[in-house]
Design an enzyme around this catalytic site. Structure first.
Site, short mmCIF file in Angstrom:
data_model
loop_
_atom_site.label_atom_id
_atom_site.label_comp_id
_atom_site.label_asym_id
_atom_site.label_seq_id
_atom_site.Cartn_x
_atom_site.Cartn_y
_atom_site.Cartn_z
N ASP A 43 0.83 -1.20 0.00
CA ASP A 43 0.00 0.00 0.00
C ASP A 43 0.87 1.25 0.00
OD1 ASP A 43 0.88 -0.10 2.62
OD2 ASP A 43 -1.11 -0.07 3.53
N ASP A 82 -0.83 -6.18 -0.17
CA ASP A 82 -1.26 -5.55 1.07
C ASP A 82 -2.77 -5.38 1.12
OD1 ASP A 82 0.91 -5.16 2.70
OD2 ASP A 82 1.40 -3.18 1.93
N LYS A 112 -1.20 -9.46 2.89
CA LYS A 112 -0.47 -8.98 4.08
C LYS A 112 -1.32 -7.97 4.83
CE LYS A 112 3.19 -6.13 3.87
NZ LYS A 112 2.79 -5.01 4.78
N GLU A 114 -1.44 -5.45 8.57
CA GLU A 114 -0.69 -4.90 9.69
C GLU A 114 -1.38 -5.21 11.01
OE1 GLU A 114 -0.08 -0.74 9.09
OE2 GLU A 114 0.85 -1.00 7.12
N GLU A 181 9.12 -4.25 10.75
CA GLU A 181 9.53 -2.94 10.23
C GLU A 181 10.03 -2.02 11.33
OE1 GLU A 181 8.02 0.78 7.40
OE2 GLU A 181 6.76 -0.99 7.63
#
Length: 280
Positions: A43, A82, A112, A114, A181
């Protein structure tokens, strides 16, 4: 043949995995030709392709549009797409529906999302629906406003313990890989040793099972801010800028196009075109 989850997991603790972002057919094709193991349709396209300040405005439709192009270009790399902001946060049902759309409409190999412990139920449901999941913990750009900016995560004891708990939670929920990250290198190495999932670092040191970078960053595609963890393998911004300037000048000076780049017409045809009209 295209790489599989088992190919990638078989590399854990042995041969590190390489991953780059891509958002279009040609870039995906070139990355694939280079033998990169995984491609992320991130993204981050909101920043590097669409010019947004952050990733929050990116939609599921944006991800599908760019994801389709990437999946057409990559024949061997494992493609991950994402899930954008608010495509999974509201409910498990939203998460499964949107993950299903992304996979079905793009032909990618995984999605994916978050978040750690708080989104383990989404990961579990998506995996149970037959969709492989890459988790993402540490600095999570979709939560930039909550985090107070783009900062290194896990530096205090409490936050380091939270990241360890997050990693174990998403692994237990079924994530086969975890993006780390902006995590201190020693902490990322510890997390890597305590999970069977594949860890993919971005600003998390070389103790992870793999690495990922935004391709525009590592190619020096722009002359803007570059994070500390990025290594520039080229300076495409300067190359492109000079080429564009030279093209502009040659257009103005009528140097381009040269004779060998033009097409001819028969002289007799040309003469006929310039015959004055007969007047009666």
């Amino acid at each position: 043949m295209r790489k599989t989850i088992f190919d990638l997991l078989g590399r854990k603790g042995k041969l590190p995995v390489s991953m780059l972002t891509a958002y279009d057919f040609h870039t995906a094709q070139t990355i694939d030709e280079a033998g990169i193991d995984m491609i992320l349709v991130g993204d981050s396209l909101g920043n590097v392709m669409l010019g947004y300040e952050n990733t929050l405005a990116v939609t599921v439709e944006d991800m599908i549009y760019h994801g389709k192009a990437v999946c057409r270009g990559a024949k061997q790399a494992f493609v991950v797409i994402d899930m954008p902001f608010m495509s999974y946060q509201a409910s498990v049902e939203d998460a499964v529906r949107n993950a299903g759309r992304i996979m079905k409409e793009t032909n990618c190999q995984a999605v994916k999302l978050e978040g750690g412990l708080e989104y383990a139920d989404r990961i579990r449901a998506i995996v149970q629906a037959g969709i492989p999941v890459v988790a993402h913990i540490g600095l999570t750009p979709q939560s930039v406003n909550t985090l107070g900016g783009y900062k290194v995560q896990g530096k205090s004891l409490e936050k380091a313990q939270k990241l360890l708990a997050d990693a174990k939670s998403v692994e237990m929920a079924g994530a086969f890989a975890i993006t780390l990250e902006c995590v201190p290198a020693a902490l990322a190495k510890l997390i890597t040793s305590q999970t069977n999932a594949l860890t993919i670092g971005i600003g998390a040191g070389n103790g992870c099972d793999g690495q990922v970078l935004v391709y525009q960053d590592m190619l020096g595609y722009t002359n803007g801010y570059t994070p500390k963890f990025v290594k520039k393998y080229a300076d495409l911004h300067s190359v492109m800028l000079e080429a564009f300037k030279q093209y502009k000048q040659e257009c103005e000076d009528r140097i381009f196009p040269e004779d060998n780049r033009t097409y001819e017409i028969n002289e007799e045809v040309l003469q006929e075109l310039f015959q004055p009209e007969l007047v009666y």
